[in-house]
Design an enzyme around this catalytic site. Sequence first.
Site, PDB file in Angstrom:
ATOM      1  N   PHE A 139       0.867  -1.187   0.000  1.00 35.04           N
ATOM      2  CA  PHE A 139       0.000   0.000   0.000  1.00 35.04           C
ATOM      3  C   PHE A 139       0.898   1.230   0.000  1.00 35.04           C
ATOM      4  CE2 PHE A 139      -2.431   3.485   1.664  1.00 35.04           C
ATOM      5  CZ  PHE A 139      -3.618   3.370   0.965  1.00 35.04           C
ATOM      6  N   ASP A 224       9.101   2.409   1.750  1.00 35.36           N
ATOM      7  CA  ASP A 224       7.944   3.174   2.224  1.00 35.36           C
ATOM      8  C   ASP A 224       7.809   2.905   3.718  1.00 35.36           C
ATOM      9  OD1 ASP A 224       5.458   4.053   3.008  1.00 35.36           O
ATOM     10  OD2 ASP A 224       4.407   3.329   1.227  1.00 35.36           O
ATOM     11  N   LYS A 253       2.535   9.515   8.431  1.00 44.07           N
ATOM     12  CA  LYS A 253       1.756   9.092   9.605  1.00 44.07           C
ATOM     13  C   LYS A 253       2.278   9.631  10.953  1.00 44.07           C
ATOM     14  CE  LYS A 253      -1.067   5.374   7.901  1.00 44.07           C
ATOM     15  NZ  LYS A 253      -0.802   4.902   6.542  1.00 44.07           N
TER      16      LYS A 253
END
Length: 404
Positions: A139, A224, A253
């Site tokens: 993702f 990532d 995040k």
Amino acid sequence: MSKSNDIKALYEEFMMPVYSPEIVLSDGQGCKVRNPENATYYDFTSGIGVHNAGHCHPKVVKAIQAQAAVLGHCSNLFINAKQALLAQKLVKLGGPAFRGGKVFFCNSGGEANEAAIKLARKWGSPEGRYEIVTMRNSFHGRTLATLTATGQAWCQEGYDPLPVGFRYADYNDIESVRAALTDKTVAIMLEAVQGEGGVNPATGEFMKGVRELCDEKNLLMICDEVQCGMGRTGKWFGWQHSGAAPDLFTCAKALAGGVPMGALVGNAKCADVFTKSSHASTFGGNPLACAAALAVISVIEEEKLLEAAAKTGELLHAALEGFAEKYDQVLEVRGRGMMAGMVVEGSAAEVAALFRDYGLLVCTAGEHVVRFLPPLNLKESELEEAVEMMSDALEELYGDGGAE
Ligand SMILES: *Cc1c(COP(=O)(O)O)cnc(C)c1O
């Protein structure tokens, strides 16, 4: 407008229906949140891996308040000291492989990955190389490029034509990655622990294999770290468990403790690929976000939250393993540090809904994985209480201690 039902009605009338939230939250502190009716929940979602130091950590709140009062935003037409200091800090946290490295700031994980993709393409452009190999079940975000990089069909449906230049390989299978390479390949992009894709950790062997392949074929390795970075797994970045360092990594995040922020960090080889005017962001790295991120990093350092994540993470994994032993319906426990996935036979959403009824909020990751992302500073006593809730909920769902 203070009751959950009124707020929900307004939400449903005016918000595009991309999410399906059940409960309204009004405030949070540490690992707990409350709804407007004062029901308290343990929050093991942490805003999807954002509150690594817990909700409203006093030092983070103070840093945000102080910065908002003097210079919240000034744009990248001007230099702000907090931005330069944060860039220095992130390069340093990358370790020896990032000596001579540099940073680009943006506002989200998707944007950070978009920046990584653009940088890789720019780096490969003199040779006409632009393809990026990503992993199935990965993702990487919701922009057109990053949802194409995402190796999952469900988030691509309806958005054709997708950008060209992405090929997919199997995670933890180096031969599959090798087979996906062409003479147009410029980079390999992966998560050290896949989050949304089901909490799948990469093996050290796979990470090293990707690094070797990148060296052999002159490709950039992009990690990532949006979900597994910033201490979540017990190290600053997930790839640091493997001994293989990427050329580029992305953060978002947890980076600024709830202030929207993303960052792309490049090693010396990637430091000056973006040149004047070749990429930009209005908000990226503004003083408010940078002050928040500097505070988050110093809390993680001062309160030794990497060690805490490793230690409490072990206790969490042990508790979940206990459920796997007790119930046949709990198939597997995966993850690293404070990033854990419990694979169940039936619907993970059903388990999450029941946990919520018992006072514990968790995420899911796909159909069958219940995902736990508690704050790194969770106390043992708090974990025990939450485990009690899980235990009661699973007992209700799966019966009386015996799998039938
Ligand atoms: C959440 C996430 C993203 C996307 O981040 P946004 O801030 O929602 O754009 C990208 N990669 C990973 C691994 C993520 O977990």
